[in-house]
Design an enzyme around this catalytic site. Structure first.
Site, PDB file in Angstrom:
ATOM      1  N   SER A  86      23.583 -32.389  -6.785  1.00  0.00           N
ATOM      2  CA  SER A  86      22.866 -31.124  -6.929  1.00  0.00           C
ATOM      3  C   SER A  86      23.853 -30.025  -7.284  1.00  0.00           C
ATOM      4  O   SER A  86      25.038 -30.097  -6.932  1.00  0.00           O
ATOM      5  CB  SER A  86      22.149 -30.763  -5.618  1.00  0.00           C
ATOM      6  OG  SER A  86      21.675 -29.431  -5.641  1.00  0.00           O
ATOM      7  N   TYR A 131      23.249 -29.592   3.632  1.00  0.00           N
ATOM      8  CA  TYR A 131      22.875 -30.054   2.292  1.00  0.00           C
ATOM      9  C   TYR A 131      24.010 -29.809   1.301  1.00  0.00           C
ATOM     10  O   TYR A 131      24.398 -30.714   0.550  1.00  0.00           O
ATOM     11  CB  TYR A 131      21.603 -29.335   1.830  1.00  0.00           C
ATOM     12  CG  TYR A 131      21.055 -29.852   0.522  1.00  0.00           C
ATOM     13  CD1 TYR A 131      20.359 -31.055   0.475  1.00  0.00           C
ATOM     14  CD2 TYR A 131      21.230 -29.142  -0.659  1.00  0.00           C
ATOM     15  CE1 TYR A 131      19.843 -31.544  -0.718  1.00  0.00           C
ATOM     16  CE2 TYR A 131      20.724 -29.617  -1.857  1.00  0.00           C
ATOM     17  CZ  TYR A 131      20.028 -30.811  -1.893  1.00  0.00           C
ATOM     18  OH  TYR A 131      19.529 -31.283  -3.079  1.00  0.00           O
TER      19      TYR A 131
END
Length: 234
Positions: free
Chosen positions: A121, A134
């Site tokens: 990501s 995350y």
């Protein structure tokens, strides 16, 4: 992504924890003439991952490519910090990748061929507010895949890092903040397959988001953190 790969002629083995959902995806892949098998597995279970890879080799032979797309995202607010949530995100996003690579990479090294693809990501470029676990997991993926790419080069095994921006999914559906340039899963899949076909080692998109974030993350840390804090407050 499975559907786009099916259209490109790939023979697919689809894995996740949800066998029923997998079968639905497999049927869609078969509708365009692809071979598609379902092999449920939980990437947080090391023995299950090893067994799944063994079962796959017994069924179809050597594994040509691994695409790791398992992901977990949950907001982490320090005022209500959830340690279990943080551990879960790291386990699925980073350690799940490590387990899965460990189950398929030795065969690729032995045969001197293969491709490992990790879907990370843009949140891995640097820390994001409310996303400590995350961002850490995705940053770990970026470093892990980069190291593998250098180590596996001499063994002729390719490693591709995919860094998407916001993609419509059950994970992003929970977000209450603006998600600029959000893409559909279908649009993201087209971008990934195109990048793989072009032989890229990094596939990042949409570029109008990923390139500015790359530049932003290269700023001195006090400036970067100040900008992100102000953006979060707004």
């Amino acid at each position: 992504l499975a559907y786009e790969l099916a259209r490109a002629g790939a023979r697919l083995t689809l894995s996740s924890r949800n066998a029923e959902a997998l079968e639905s995806v497999a049927e869609r892949a078969r509708s365009v003439g692809a071979e598609a098998a379902v092999l449920p597995v939980d990437v947080t279970d090391h023995l299950a991952v090893v067994q799944a890879a063994s079962d796959l080799r017994a069924r179809w032979g050597d594994i040509d490519a691994l695409i790791y797309s398992a992901g977990q995202w949950e907001t982490l607010d320090v005022a209500t910090y959830d340690t279990e949530s943080a551990v879960r995100q790291l386990d699925v996003n980073l350690l799940g990748l490590v387990r899965t690579v460990g189950a398929v990479m030795p065969g690729m090294v032995e045969r001197r061929t293969g491709t490992i693809v990790g879907i990370a990501s843009v949140a891995g470029y640097a820390g994001w507010p409310l996303a400590s676990a995350y961002s850490a997991s995705k940053a770990g993926m970026l470093a892990y895949l980069q190291s593998l790419r250098m180590d596996l080069h001499r063994h002729r095994v390719q490693v591709v890092t995919v860094t998407p921006g916001f993609v419509q999914s059950r994970l992003t559906d929970q977000n209450e903040f603006p998600m600029p340039f959000k893409m559909t899963a279908e649009e993201a899949a087209v971008a990934i397959v195109a990048g793989l076909a072009d032989g890229k080692t990094e596939v990042h998109f949409p570029r109008r988001l990923s390139i500015p974030l790359k530049l932003l993350s290269a700023l001195p840390r006090p400036i970067y953190e100040g900008l992100l804090r102000r953006a979060t407050r707004r």
